[in-house]
Design a protein around this motif. Structure first.
Motif, short mmCIF file in Angstrom:
data_model
loop_
_atom_site.label_atom_id
_atom_site.label_comp_id
_atom_site.label_asym_id
_atom_site.label_seq_id
_atom_site.Cartn_x
_atom_site.Cartn_y
_atom_site.Cartn_z
N LEU A 287 -16.73 -6.77 -9.28
CA LEU A 287 -16.07 -6.27 -8.08
C LEU A 287 -14.70 -5.74 -8.49
O LEU A 287 -13.75 -6.52 -8.64
N PRO A 288 -14.56 -4.43 -8.72
CA PRO A 288 -13.30 -3.87 -9.23
C PRO A 288 -12.08 -4.34 -8.43
O PRO A 288 -12.06 -4.27 -7.20
N GLY A 289 -11.09 -4.88 -9.15
CA GLY A 289 -9.85 -5.33 -8.52
C GLY A 289 -9.88 -6.78 -8.07
O GLY A 289 -8.88 -7.27 -7.57
N ARG A 290 -11.00 -7.48 -8.27
CA ARG A 290 -11.05 -8.89 -7.87
C ARG A 290 -10.20 -9.72 -8.83
O ARG A 290 -10.28 -9.57 -10.03
N ARG A 291 -9.40 -10.64 -8.25
CA ARG A 291 -8.56 -11.53 -9.04
C ARG A 291 -8.55 -12.89 -8.36
O ARG A 291 -8.28 -12.98 -7.16
N CYS A 292 -8.87 -13.94 -9.09
CA CYS A 292 -8.85 -15.28 -8.51
C CYS A 292 -8.57 -16.32 -9.58
O CYS A 292 -8.93 -16.16 -10.74
N GLN A 293 -7.89 -17.38 -9.16
CA GLN A 293 -7.53 -18.47 -10.06
C GLN A 293 -8.51 -19.63 -9.92
O GLN A 293 -9.03 -19.89 -8.83
N ASP A 311 -11.54 -8.78 -12.49
CA ASP A 311 -12.51 -7.70 -12.67
C ASP A 311 -11.75 -6.39 -12.74
O ASP A 311 -10.99 -6.04 -11.83
N SER A 312 -11.96 -5.67 -13.82
CA SER A 312 -11.18 -4.47 -14.11
C SER A 312 -11.19 -3.46 -12.98
O SER A 312 -12.20 -3.26 -12.30
N LYS A 313 -10.02 -2.85 -12.78
CA LYS A 313 -9.94 -1.71 -11.88
C LYS A 313 -10.51 -0.50 -12.63
O LYS A 313 -11.02 -0.62 -13.72
N GLN A 314 -10.41 0.66 -12.04
CA GLN A 314 -10.93 1.85 -12.70
C GLN A 314 -10.20 2.11 -14.01
O GLN A 314 -8.99 2.09 -14.07
N HIS A 315 -10.97 2.33 -15.07
CA HIS A 315 -10.39 2.55 -16.39
C HIS A 315 -10.35 4.03 -16.73
O HIS A 315 -11.26 4.79 -16.39
N SER A 316 -9.30 4.41 -17.40
CA SER A 316 -9.19 5.79 -17.87
C SER A 316 -9.97 5.98 -19.17
O SER A 316 -10.29 7.09 -19.54
N GLU A 317 -10.26 4.87 -19.85
CA GLU A 317 -11.00 4.92 -21.10
C GLU A 317 -12.25 4.06 -20.98
O GLU A 317 -12.31 3.13 -20.16
N PRO A 318 -13.28 4.33 -21.82
CA PRO A 318 -14.52 3.54 -21.75
C PRO A 318 -14.24 2.06 -22.05
O PRO A 318 -13.38 1.71 -22.84
N LEU A 319 -15.01 1.19 -21.39
CA LEU A 319 -14.89 -0.25 -21.62
C LEU A 319 -15.64 -0.64 -22.87
O LEU A 319 -16.69 -0.07 -23.19
N LEU A 320 -15.11 -1.63 -23.58
CA LEU A 320 -15.75 -2.11 -24.80
C LEU A 320 -16.54 -3.38 -24.57
O LEU A 320 -17.51 -3.65 -25.27
N TYR A 321 -16.12 -4.19 -23.59
CA TYR A 321 -16.74 -5.50 -23.38
C TYR A 321 -17.15 -5.67 -21.92
O TYR A 321 -16.45 -5.22 -21.01
N HIS A 322 -18.28 -6.33 -21.73
CA HIS A 322 -18.72 -6.65 -20.37
C HIS A 322 -17.90 -7.81 -19.82
O HIS A 322 -17.56 -7.85 -18.65
N ILE A 347 -2.78 -6.46 -19.06
CA ILE A 347 -3.58 -7.09 -20.11
C ILE A 347 -5.05 -6.71 -19.96
O ILE A 347 -5.73 -6.42 -20.94
N VAL A 348 -5.54 -6.70 -18.72
CA VAL A 348 -6.93 -6.32 -18.48
C VAL A 348 -7.17 -4.90 -18.97
O VAL A 348 -8.18 -4.60 -19.63
N GLU A 349 -6.24 -4.01 -18.65
CA GLU A 349 -6.37 -2.61 -19.05
C GLU A 349 -6.44 -2.48 -20.57
O GLU A 349 -7.28 -1.75 -21.11
#
Length: 752
Positions: A287-293, A311-322, A347-349
């Motif tokens: 779920l893009p943008g989800r953040r929880c502790q 959960d990562s927001k929209q990336h400008s570059e391809p993701l390397l890890y699921h 850090i996520v980015e």
């Protein structure tokens, strides 16, 4: 007569069943009771008909033309499905783990009601696909599973199956006596994403039963939504004197209070169970943008860990890890980059992971190796990983590294002002292998901001202070106060860096890129500098923050017309700079042990400001200096949680900025080394400077988070319109030119 005897025998067996979860006991019960008989747990059809049909009709209305798919788990010998069939609800699947009763019911209805289905099946292990049924009607099955010796194990297993096979928008209808342990499980499992209400089933006229039967109605909604429980009856409509009813009302009130706390909290620390139950949506989906502790750890793990799922927001570059794990060392946990939400998204980015689980080390993990931590965490984080269609892959573990190939700690000391400080010689991973080209750096780091390098100098065994061209040939060295230190990827080797102790700090070379940026800004006042130098006067230059003394030492050698005064709060820092970084004071360079803010506010009020009891200037000296001043703020913040690593927040408050404007009233330049990963914090600082000063320029450094700001009072004339020519003028004044490309006019931005 024979049938009556069988019923009496069955009743006796039922009273002594003991374990309602035993298949053998139920087989015996239904065998003794005989075929063709029926048995209802909590309510007969006349009392059950109206409330049950009302619930089914609302689901049917939503389903439109499609017939309702109804599941009756633990059906037993109840006639409810028969009555539902006759009322038009024919697509009913009845299951029970007793083969005896299923065989009897199948024989009973195979001809008269052929569309009903009967299967032998354990209700805790349903053999149906996800979202198969519109309604699941439980006639006391959950109550039976909640045997004291089994605890909530079977009930939890059953409810997970209910949630799996029920369609979105479908209803779970549960007849229950609402015992406290049953309600506790229901309220927990159906807390997030369910709209739950409770109704009462009218008692049979003339019934002397001491128990009230309730109908819990739970509608499956969107995961993560949190609704209050509601009661579909008035309190006065039932016997309020009963302990059973009071217990129910108390349980509902307490649960609603808990749900209110969840709804009102901005940054709740969820239990892992809450997350898996859907507190923040379906964990199996990204779920893009989800953040929880959450807190990770169970009885099988060595430790507990504070963790944040992002959960990562929209990336400008391809993701390397699921999915990835990022370990934050205890020493860096309070830094803005890791403790603030904005920093965490950075850090996520940079991790290029679709889901990043940030895990924070604390005192509980002291002494544990990273291998032990990773082994302990691995099974815990798997429960937080999203599903993917590809084959399961390993979850990578990441942490803040410092890129050090070899490290030699030269000295450690703790002061009451700054805290723990380390002087160390290092060789970076990118260093050349051949000794002639090997670069060794000496660094000063503060324990309070272990992720930053305070000062960094190039060491040399052949100092050529008198030959500027030699320094230029050393090449460009990119480093800064913001270089990540980390502290986790330390070299395995504890060998000394050969020969480093005989090497000296090369003050003809600025190893820190941001120091070069500060010097580059002098081009903005190159014409003023040229006029002052031609008049034979000097320019008073003040630097707040000594560090290792590298910038003032370079300025002293590079621009001899500067009269430099450094203000440092901690005398131990001065000792380290002198002993380990070859810092020296003379007539051109003095150090004040003082508070920088107080110094700037008071310095002009005192003609001869004392340094260790000796006046800085005599009246004759004052005549040799111009009114133009240079003020440089190069101090770090002790509060990294503020998001502002440099300078301390007091140095960008309105009151101090106004003092600086008065201080530079005769002309000059105010230079700030601004270090923050927060765009919002940077913008706030810039807005404050714009409100006080007449002109403002910015120099953003490539591959760094430093931004150098240059502010001017109203009376100052700058070379903004002719920067290329100004750069040439500055170079002509410098005794030690910066490496090629480090003074480029095109890199300056005019902000005001």
């Amino acid at each position: 007569m024979e049938k009556k005897k069988r019923r009496e025998a069955a009743t006796e067996i039922f009273d002594t069943l003991g374990d309602f979860t035993s298949k053998e006991n139920w087989d015996k019960f239904f065998t003794v009771r005989g075929s063709g008989d029926s048995f209802e747990w909590y309510a007969e059809w006349p009392e059950l008909r109206d409330p049950l049909l009302a619930q089914l009709k609302t689901v049917a209305a939503a389903a439109a033309a499609d017939p309702l798919q109804i599941l009756v788990p633990g059906c037993g010998s109840s006639r409810v499905s028969e009555y539902l069939y006759d009322d038009g609800f024919r697509c009913t699947t009845n299951i029970d783990f007793s083969k005896v009763v299923v065989s009897d019911m199948l024989r009973r209805y195979v001809r008269s009601r052929p569309e009903m289905r009967w299967r032998v099946m354990d209700m805790t292990e349903l053999q149906f696909a996800e979202e198969t049924f519109d309604v699941i009607f439980d006639k006391g099955g959950l109550d039976a599973l909640m045997e004291p010796e089994h605890g909530a194990k079977l009930g939890t297993k059953y409810l997970k199956e209910v949630k799996r096979v029920l369609k979105s928008g479908g209803k779970f209808l549960c007849l229950t006596l609402a015992e406290s342990h049953v309600l506790a499980l229901l309220f927990t499992e159906l807390r997030f994403g369910w709209d739950t209400s409770i109704a009462i089933i009218p008692q049979k006229i003339g019934s002397k039963s001491a128990f009230q039967t309730f109908l819990l109605v739970a509608v499956k909604g969107k995961m993560g939504v949190l609704n209050q429980l509601s009661l579909l009856f008035e309190h006065h409509s039932i016997n309020l004197k009963g302990e059973q009813v009071h217990s129910l009302l108390d349980a509902v009130e307490n649960e609603n209070k808990l749900r209110s706390q969840y709804s009102s909290g901005d940054d709740i620390v969820y239990s892992l169970e809450d997350l898996q139950l859907g507190a923040r949506g379906n964990l199996k989906e990204l779920l893009p943008g989800r953040r929880c502790q959450t807190i990770l750890g169970n009885h099988g793990s060595l430790y507990h860990y504070k963790a944040i799922l992002l959960d990562s927001k929209q990336h400008s570059e391809p993701l390397l890890y699921h999915c990835g794990v990022f370990i934050v060392p205890k020493a860096r946990a309070n830094e803005w980059l890791f403790s603030s939400e904005e920093g965490q998204w950075l850090i996520v980015e940079s991790s290029k992971a679709a889901r990043l689980i940030m895990v924070f080390m604390d005192s509980r993990h002291t002494g544990a190796s990273m291998d032990e931590i990773q082994k302990d965490l691995s099974p815990l984080v798997k429960g937080l990983a999203p599903e993917r269609s590809e084959d399961e892959t390993l979850i990578p573990f990441m942490m803040a590294g410092d890129g050090i190939k070899q490290r030699d700690v030269i000295h450690e000391v703790t002061s009451t002002v700054t805290g723990h400080m380390i002087v160390e010689d290092v060789i970076y991973d990118t260093a050349a292998e051949d000794p002639p080209n090997l670069k060794v750096f000496r660094r000063l780091t503060f324990g309070r901001s272990s992720g930053l390098v305070q000062s960094e100098a190039l060491l040399s065994d052949n100092i050529l202070q008198s030959n500027p061209s030699a320094a230029n040939k050393k090449g460009k060295v990119v480093s800064s106060r913001s270089r990540k230190k980390g502290g986790q990827k330390r070299s395995e080797s504890h060998k000394l860096i050969h020969g480093s102790k005989s090497m000296k700090v090369d003050h003809s070379c600025l190893a820190s890129l941001y120091h070069s940026g500060i010097v580059s800004g002098f081009a903005l006042i190159a014409t003023t500098l040229e006029h002052i130098v031609s008049s034979g006067k000097k320019i008073r230059t003040y630097i707040i923050g000594l560090g290792a003394g590298l910038l003032p030492m370079f300025l002293r050698a590079c621009l001899p017309f500067l009269q430099i005064e450094v203000v440092e709060l901690d005398p131990i820092v001065l000792d380290l700079a002198s002993e380990y970084f070859s810092f020296v004071e003379d007539d051109q360079l003095k150090v004040h042990i003082a508070d920088g803010i107080h110094f700037i506010r008071d310095v002009d009020a005192v003609k001869s400001f004392p340094v260790n009891g000796t006046p800085t200037y005599s009246p004759a000296d004052e005549n040799k200096t111009s009114g133009t001043k240079i003020l440089i703020i190069d101090a770090d913040s002790s509060d990294l949680s503020s998001g502002l690593s440099c300078p301390p927040t007091d140095f960008v408050e309105d009151s101090f900025l106004l003092s600086v404007r008065d201080f530079l009233s005769e002309g000059g330049i105010f230079i700030i080394n601004l270090v923050s990963r927060s765009a919002a914090i940077k913008e706030k600082v810039i807005l404050r400077l714009k409100a006080v000063f007449n002109q403002l320029f910015s120099l953003e450094l490539e591959e760094d988070v430093n931004e150098i700001l240059f502010a001017f009072p109203a009376k100052m004339c700058v070379d903004a319109d002719n920067l290329p020519e100004a750069v040439v003028k500055l170079n002509s004044l410098m005794k030690i030119p910066l490496p090629n490309g480090q003074i480029e006019s095109g890199r300056f931005r005019c902000l005001l």
